[in-house]
Every structure is written in structure tokens, then in C-alpha cells.
Design an enzyme around this catalytic site. Sequence first.
Site, mmCIF file in Angstrom:
data_model
loop_
_atom_site.group_PDB
_atom_site.id
_atom_site.type_symbol
_atom_site.label_atom_id
_atom_site.label_comp_id
_atom_site.label_asym_id
_atom_site.label_seq_id
_atom_site.Cartn_x
_atom_site.Cartn_y
_atom_site.Cartn_z
ATOM 1 C CG ASP A 53 -1.884 -1.308 1.427
ATOM 2 O OD1 ASP A 53 -2.298 -1.607 0.102
ATOM 3 O OD2 ASP A 53 -2.047 -1.688 2.319
ATOM 4 C CG HIS B 258 -1.786 -1.970 -7.333
ATOM 5 N ND1 HIS B 258 -0.966 -1.882 -6.721
ATOM 6 C CD2 HIS B 258 -1.500 -3.000 -8.246
ATOM 7 C CE1 HIS B 258 0.132 -2.611 -6.582
ATOM 8 N NE2 HIS B 258 -0.331 -3.529 -7.702
HETATM 9 P P1 GDP Z 1 -0.274 -0.128 -4.008
HETATM 10 O O1 GDP Z 1 -0.898 -1.401 -3.708
HETATM 11 O O2 GDP Z 1 1.228 -0.043 -3.409
HETATM 12 O O3 GDP Z 1 -0.605 0.515 -5.226
HETATM 13 O O4 GDP Z 1 -1.124 1.001 -2.898
HETATM 14 P P2 GDP Z 1 -2.536 1.322 -2.742
HETATM 15 O O5 GDP Z 1 -3.334 1.677 -4.054
HETATM 16 O O6 GDP Z 1 -2.957 0.123 -2.011
HETATM 17 O O7 GDP Z 1 -2.672 2.469 -1.563
HETATM 18 C C1 GDP Z 1 -2.096 3.587 -1.824
HETATM 19 C C2 GDP Z 1 -3.273 4.694 -1.876
HETATM 20 O O8 GDP Z 1 -2.706 5.771 -1.704
HETATM 21 C C3 GDP Z 1 -4.274 4.691 -2.852
HETATM 22 O O9 GDP Z 1 -5.643 5.093 -2.220
HETATM 23 C C4 GDP Z 1 -3.743 5.790 -3.680
HETATM 24 O O10 GDP Z 1 -4.656 6.428 -4.639
HETATM 25 C C5 GDP Z 1 -3.118 6.742 -2.522
HETATM 26 N N1 GDP Z 1 -2.001 7.574 -3.040
HETATM 27 C C6 GDP Z 1 -0.839 7.059 -3.881
HETATM 28 N N2 GDP Z 1 -0.087 8.153 -3.866
HETATM 29 C C7 GDP Z 1 -0.582 9.226 -3.259
HETATM 30 C C8 GDP Z 1 -0.089 10.549 -2.764
HETATM 31 O O11 GDP Z 1 1.015 10.752 -2.938
HETATM 32 N N3 GDP Z 1 -0.795 11.144 -1.878
HETATM 33 C C9 GDP Z 1 -2.062 10.718 -1.391
HETATM 34 N N4 GDP Z 1 -2.777 11.598 -0.789
HETATM 35 N N5 GDP Z 1 -2.577 9.343 -1.789
HETATM 36 C C10 GDP Z 1 -1.737 8.675 -2.633
#
Ligand code: GDP
Length: 427
Positions: free
Chosen positions: A12, A40
Site C-alpha cells: 500500500d 492497487h
Molecule cells: P499500492 O498497492 O502500493 O498501489 O497502494 P494502494 O493503492 O493500496 O494504496 C495507496 C493509496 O494511496 C491509494 O488510495 C492511492 O490512490 C493513494 N495515493 C498514492 N499516492 C498518493 C499520494 O502521493 N498522496 C495521496 N494523498 N494519496 C496517494
Amino acid sequence: MVNAIVGANWGDEGKGKITDMMAKEADIIVRFQGGANAGHTIVNDYGKFALHTLPSGVFYGHTASIIGNGVALNIPVLMEEIQSIVDRGVPKPKVLVSDRAQMVMSYHILFDQYEEERLGGKSFGSTKSGIAPFYSDKYAKIGFQVSELFDEAALKEKVARICETKNVLLEHLYHKPLLNPEALMEELRGYKEKVEPYVCDTSAYLWEAVKAGKNILLEGQLGSLKDPDHGIYPMVTSSSTLAAYGAIGAGIAPYEIQNIITVCKAYSSSVGAGAFVSEIFGEEADELRRRGGDGGEFGVTTGRPRRMGWFDVVASKYGCRIQGATEVAFTVLDVLGYLDEIPVCVAYDIDGEVTTEFPATVKLEKAKPVFEKLPGWKCDIRGIKSYEGLPENCRKYIEFVEEKIGFPITMVSNGPGRDDIIYRNGK
Ligand code: GDP
């Protein structure tokens, strides 16, 4: 050129967002491990999407999306996911499924549930997507490869053999309904029909692509600390989350992976059980969870509230090292804008000994966090496009983390969208 995008922490970290962003310049995006147990979240021009099996580059018309041999392939989930993005106006993606990928069977999901039930309070916090039983069977050599769907006679014989052993467990250990070989054959015939148009030798496809100089992204699921070898065993996932495994799970040469973009989150979050040294609780955690990510820190697949913590230098330094980070993308920094002071876990105290080396689980369970506080920047940094445009205390936070983890932070993500990214000059 092959780039891997992988997680430094517990998952995440925002790998999906970085992959979606980098996919603009890519030809092929490959999922090389894991299954539909994690997800994701991607925010782009088509809306907000939760992907579980498809690679995050699937939204661009020019890319091919590969489900590599290392993935736990849940065919109904994959099909639903393709349909769901097409239904929302995304052009039908080019998806290729490895003929060597193995399939998550309906009984894997059942066994996952039954085992969690049996373990009760001592469970591993499984998402009950069948991933652990799936990988157990793969390595016990009783899994089903996609290629096997195309030999009905051999399949029938294998199904009968597998039902026999599974039914012993179902009857005597779990006291649950038995598997029916004919029903299982029907399930497999259904999978064959669905997956056939997508199946190919993806390793051969990638070989040609590498030779032709294509831009290939390997997209990891979860992060270093959930790796079965190098993570917080046994509270880990069942396939390797490391860039090195990208070579195996995609079927390419290890030396082709030139860049390992390790995604590291500006604070900590974790789903599932296990040691989490910088964890915070109560109102402090609730507030960070509420403000975190894009609309709160809740599991994409499960909706479970994520456990929250401050940035952990020890875990992240190790997480980057074990990935072999060539550069770091530092994400969700914007979330911390509400804090007067930002605690950072700079070391662990293990039985009175202070260390910055991440230990194996038995010692890790005893570790207490040593916090240092950095001044906050108290403003919203979303929309800022240049590193110099960031508030001074925000830059100091980034540079503090960079110095402590010892890997270059080349990208700073200050929002969930594709364009919310700051590249650092000269990195
Ligand atoms: P992944 O599995 O590593 O892709 O991560 P996830 O999608 O589970 O969680 C990352 C969350 O953070 C998601 O809701 C993204 O939309 C959000 N996100 C990613 N980068 C950023 C950021 O720089 N700022 C904010 N506020 N949210 C972000």
C-alpha cells in the site's frame, strides 16, 4: 529496458499510482507475483479504480498487460476486472496470460477460509483469497497450470487424484463438504473457455520485447516486509515481493532489470497481523487513517482498516536494501501536512540495545521504537510541481529520510493523481 516498481514497506505504498504514471512511457507492464488478495488504487482520467490482478498500466491503449507465470491467477476475478474497466469506458486492454501461470481454484479459497476458522484467534490475518493454499499446492506440485487446461484426459486423471487427498482433509480436519471431481472438471472447463483468448508464452514474448528494446515495467504487489524470506515471517505473503523475483515471475533474465524503483511511504501502514514497531493507536492513529491515502487507509480488497504508524527508518532502510533500490519514490507526503511535529522512528530498542538494523522476527517482536520529532510544514502541498516549491520543513523531512535510509529519493508523490509528482533535479 526493464524497470521494476516495488514496495519498500508492508504494501500500500502507492505502487499502483507510480506504475500508472510510468506506464505512459512503457510498452509492456507485467505482474509477476501475488494474486487478487491485495489491490492497487488508481486515480486517472477515467476515474478511480481498484485493481487486483490487472497491472496498473492497463488504462493506456498502447500498452500490453502481462499476467506472468509467478502470479496466482484467479480467472473469474481477472475476467470481471477486464469487464469492469471496459464498462467504465476504458478501451479493451491487450492482456496476455502466461501459459505457465497457475490457477487459484475455488477450493483454495475454501481451504483458506477453513484454516482461518480453525486457527481462530491465532490466524495469520489472511484475506481469504486462497493465496496461501494456492502457493502451498504450487510448491507441493499439485497446482494447475493454465497450459494443463488444454489436455482434458490428463486433467481428469489429476483432478481425481487431487480430490482424493483434499477430501481427506475436508472430512477429517475441517469437517466440511467434500470436493466432487466432476464439478471441479466443470470449473476447469469454464476457466479454459474464459482464458483461452489471452494465453501465450509470455516469457518468449518478453524475450522478443527485450531484444527489440521495448520499455517494460514489472509491477510488484505488497512490499519487502511481506516477503516470505526477508519479511516478517510468518506474517508474510506467500510469494516473493522482491524485484529479484520479477525475473522469475515474469521469465526474464535477472540482469535485464536495470532500475528498481522502490516505493516508500511517508508514514507507515500495514494490513494483517505481525510486528509493526512504529505503530500508533487511538485518536492519533484514527486521524492519520482518516486523512491517509486517497480517502482513508482501508484495504482495497478487504475494506479492512489499515494499522497505522509513523515513518520507520529501520524498516524502510532495510526494505530498500533488500529490494536493491536504485531509486526511491517517496509517496503520500501530502497527508502529513496537518501535523505540528512529525515523529519518525529512527531506531529500535531491543532489550536495551539500540539498533538501526532490521532484525529477524523473534527479535523484531521485542523491538521498541525510538522516535525523533521533525517540525511539520502545516500546509497543503498538493499541486506543487517543483521540489524548490515545497515548504522548507517538507524538504527537510524528505532529506532527513533520504539520509537515514541511504537511497536517493528521486520522486516525491504529493497526491493520488497521475500528475501529482515532483521529480528531483539531478537525481
Ligand atoms: P499500492 O498497492 O502500493 O498501489 O497502494 P494502494 O493503492 O493500496 O494504496 C495507496 C493509496 O494511496 C491509494 O488510495 C492511492 O490512490 C493513494 N495515493 C498514492 N499516492 C498518493 C499520494 O502521493 N498522496 C495521496 N494523498 N494519496 C496517494
